[in-house]
Motif scaffolding. Structure first.
Motif, PDB file in Angstrom:
ATOM      1  N   LYS A  53      11.710 -12.666   9.676  1.00 48.61           N
ATOM      2  CA  LYS A  53      11.435 -11.856   8.484  1.00 48.61           C
ATOM      3  C   LYS A  53      10.375 -12.583   7.682  1.00 48.61           C
ATOM      4  CE  LYS A  53      15.948  -9.737   7.779  1.00 48.61           C
ATOM      5  NZ  LYS A  53      17.074  -9.590   6.834  1.00 48.61           N
ATOM      6  N   GLY A  54       9.370 -11.838   7.246  1.00 53.63           N
ATOM      7  CA  GLY A  54       8.302 -12.490   6.506  1.00 53.63           C
ATOM      8  C   GLY A  54       7.596 -11.559   5.550  1.00 53.63           C
ATOM      9  N   THR A  55       6.659 -12.150   4.827  1.00 53.40           N
ATOM     10  CA  THR A  55       5.851 -11.423   3.854  1.00 53.40           C
ATOM     11  C   THR A  55       4.391 -11.829   4.029  1.00 53.40           C
ATOM     12  OG1 THR A  55       7.689 -11.472   2.294  1.00 53.40           O
ATOM     13  CG2 THR A  55       5.540 -10.944   1.400  1.00 53.40           C
ATOM     14  N   ILE A  56       3.525 -10.831   4.061  1.00 49.70           N
ATOM     15  CA  ILE A  56       2.081 -11.072   4.087  1.00 49.70           C
ATOM     16  C   ILE A  56       1.563 -10.723   2.700  1.00 49.70           C
ATOM     17  CG2 ILE A  56      -0.124 -10.452   5.121  1.00 49.70           C
ATOM     18  CD1 ILE A  56       1.482  -9.551   7.604  1.00 49.70           C
ATOM     19  N   MET A  57       0.852 -11.667   2.070  1.00 46.79           N
ATOM     20  CA  MET A  57       0.336 -11.466   0.715  1.00 46.79           C
ATOM     21  C   MET A  57      -1.185 -11.409   0.743  1.00 46.79           C
ATOM     22  SD  MET A  57       2.936 -14.259  -0.814  1.00 46.79           S
ATOM     23  CE  MET A  57       2.875 -15.085   0.765  1.00 46.79           C
ATOM     24  N   ASN A  58      -1.737 -10.420   0.063  1.00 45.84           N
ATOM     25  CA  ASN A  58      -3.183 -10.264  -0.052  1.00 45.84           C
ATOM     26  C   ASN A  58      -3.612 -10.862  -1.388  1.00 45.84           C
ATOM     27  OD1 ASN A  58      -5.830  -9.493  -0.189  1.00 45.84           O
ATOM     28  ND2 ASN A  58      -5.466  -7.337   0.244  1.00 45.84           N
ATOM     29  N   LYS A  59      -4.297 -11.986  -1.358  1.00 44.27           N
ATOM     30  CA  LYS A  59      -4.749 -12.667  -2.574  1.00 44.27           C
ATOM     31  C   LYS A  59      -6.142 -12.221  -3.014  1.00 44.27           C
ATOM     32  CE  LYS A  59      -1.118 -15.217  -2.913  1.00 44.27           C
ATOM     33  NZ  LYS A  59      -0.192 -15.091  -4.005  1.00 44.27           N
ATOM     34  N   ALA A  60      -6.742 -11.278  -2.290  1.00 44.06           N
ATOM     35  CA  ALA A  60      -8.060 -10.761  -2.664  1.00 44.06           C
ATOM     36  C   ALA A  60      -7.934  -9.922  -3.936  1.00 44.06           C
ATOM     37  CB  ALA A  60      -8.628  -9.914  -1.532  1.00 44.06           C
ATOM     38  N   THR A  61      -9.012  -9.851  -4.691  1.00 39.85           N
ATOM     39  CA  THR A  61      -8.987  -9.087  -5.939  1.00 39.85           C
ATOM     40  C   THR A  61      -9.632  -7.714  -5.809  1.00 39.85           C
ATOM     41  OG1 THR A  61     -11.038 -10.142  -6.630  1.00 39.85           O
ATOM     42  CG2 THR A  61      -8.994 -11.138  -7.390  1.00 39.85           C
ATOM     43  N   VAL A  62     -10.419  -7.490  -4.767  1.00 43.58           N
ATOM     44  CA  VAL A  62     -11.141  -6.235  -4.630  1.00 43.58           C
ATOM     45  C   VAL A  62     -10.839  -5.552  -3.294  1.00 43.58           C
ATOM     46  CG1 VAL A  62     -13.439  -5.180  -4.588  1.00 43.58           C
ATOM     47  CG2 VAL A  62     -13.007  -7.121  -6.078  1.00 43.58           C
ATOM     48  N   THR A  63     -10.718  -6.293  -2.220  1.00 41.64           N
ATOM     49  CA  THR A  63     -10.672  -5.749  -0.866  1.00 41.64           C
ATOM     50  C   THR A  63      -9.256  -5.655  -0.327  1.00 41.64           C
ATOM     51  OG1 THR A  63     -12.819  -6.767  -0.469  1.00 41.64           O
ATOM     52  CG2 THR A  63     -11.601  -6.036   1.455  1.00 41.64           C
ATOM     53  N   GLY A  64      -8.960  -4.540   0.330  1.00 38.68           N
ATOM     54  CA  GLY A  64      -7.714  -4.364   1.061  1.00 38.68           C
ATOM     55  C   GLY A  64      -7.955  -4.653   2.533  1.00 38.68           C
ATOM     56  N   TYR A  65      -6.883  -4.956   3.264  1.00 43.12           N
ATOM     57  CA  TYR A  65      -7.010  -5.288   4.686  1.00 43.12           C
ATOM     58  C   TYR A  65      -6.033  -4.472   5.515  1.00 43.12           C
ATOM     59  CZ  TYR A  65      -9.404  -9.319   2.742  1.00 43.12           C
ATOM     60  OH  TYR A  65     -10.272 -10.127   2.039  1.00 43.12           O
ATOM     61  N   LYS A  66      -6.430  -4.210   6.757  1.00 45.21           N
ATOM     62  CA  LYS A  66      -5.574  -3.514   7.713  1.00 45.21           C
ATOM     63  C   LYS A  66      -5.731  -4.182   9.073  1.00 45.21           C
ATOM     64  CE  LYS A  66      -9.107  -0.050   8.527  1.00 45.21           C
ATOM     65  NZ  LYS A  66      -9.475   1.341   8.480  1.00 45.21           N
ATOM     66  N   ASN A  67      -4.919  -3.762  10.030  1.00 44.93           N
ATOM     67  CA  ASN A  67      -4.915  -4.349  11.372  1.00 44.93           C
ATOM     68  C   ASN A  67      -4.803  -5.875  11.297  1.00 44.93           C
ATOM     69  OD1 ASN A  67      -5.149  -1.783  12.475  1.00 44.93           O
ATOM     70  ND2 ASN A  67      -7.368  -1.884  12.553  1.00 44.93           N
ATOM     71  N   ILE A  68      -3.804  -6.332  10.596  1.00 43.23           N
ATOM     72  CA  ILE A  68      -3.584  -7.768  10.393  1.00 43.23           C
ATOM     73  C   ILE A  68      -2.858  -8.325  11.613  1.00 43.23           C
ATOM     74  CG2 ILE A  68      -2.513  -9.494   8.915  1.00 43.23           C
ATOM     75  CD1 ILE A  68      -2.689  -7.350   6.651  1.00 43.23           C
ATOM     76  N   ARG A  69      -3.498  -9.275  12.300  1.00 39.65           N
ATOM     77  CA  ARG A  69      -2.923  -9.912  13.489  1.00 39.65           C
ATOM     78  C   ARG A  69      -2.173 -11.170  13.088  1.00 39.65           C
ATOM     79  NH1 ARG A  69      -7.050 -11.562  17.669  1.00 39.65           N
ATOM     80  NH2 ARG A  69      -5.424 -12.777  18.631  1.00 39.65           N
ATOM     81  N   VAL A  70      -0.873 -11.204  13.404  1.00 43.50           N
ATOM     82  CA  VAL A  70      -0.014 -12.331  13.058  1.00 43.50           C
ATOM     83  C   VAL A  70       0.408 -13.035  14.348  1.00 43.50           C
ATOM     84  CG1 VAL A  70       2.195 -12.992  12.043  1.00 43.50           C
ATOM     85  CG2 VAL A  70       0.833 -11.188  10.990  1.00 43.50           C
TER      86      VAL A  70
END
Length: 140
Positions: free
Chosen positions: A66-83
């Motif tokens: 179980k985990g959490t992915i955090m986006n620390k960017a202020t403008v850009t969103g991300y998709k297709n995140i490979r873990v």
């Protein structure tokens, strides 16, 4: 005597006109900084994504992560995140590895929870999580 009101009126108009120009130049500078920040965030998505999580064994012998992915960017969103998930035994030797891709869009400044189940060898003790890559959100 008539010159004083006219002079006062001209000075007030000049004052408001100069304030309006200052605001528009500040807006232009802000827009340029925001645009350059967006380019930086789009160029290096891994630098703006963080991951944290933990693992446990379930009744079926699977390792549940179980985990959490955090986006620390202020403008850009991300998709297709490979873990990438690396599983280790008590001696510290690598026993298994898995990769998952999360296609859902993760907007700027938000986080996303995930859960993964894998059949790993007996004696699996810990897991290391890392972000491999991500695709920046396309602006329209």
């Amino acid at each position: 005597m008539k010159r004083i009101p006219a002079l006062l009126f001209l000075s007030i108009i000049t004052f408001f006109y100069s304030c309006k120009n200052a605001d528009s130049t500040e807006d232009q500078v802000y827009a340029q900084q925001k645009e350059s920040l967006a380019k930086k965030e789009q160029k290096n998505p891994v630098n703006f994504l963080q991951i944290a999580g933990d693992d446990r064994r379930n009744l079926f012998g699977q390792t549940v992560v179980k985990g959490t992915i955090m986006n620390k960017a202020t403008v850009t969103g991300y998709k297709n995140i490979r873990v990438k998930m690396l599983f280790y035994n008590k001696a510290g030797a690598l026993v298994a590895n898995h990769e998952d891709v999360y296609g859902k869009l993760l907007p700027a400044g938000q986080s996303m929870k995930f859960k993964a189940r894998y059949g790993t060898p007996k004696g699996t003790d810990s897991v290391a999580l890392s972000i491999m890559s991500a695709a920046a959100e396309e602006k329209k």
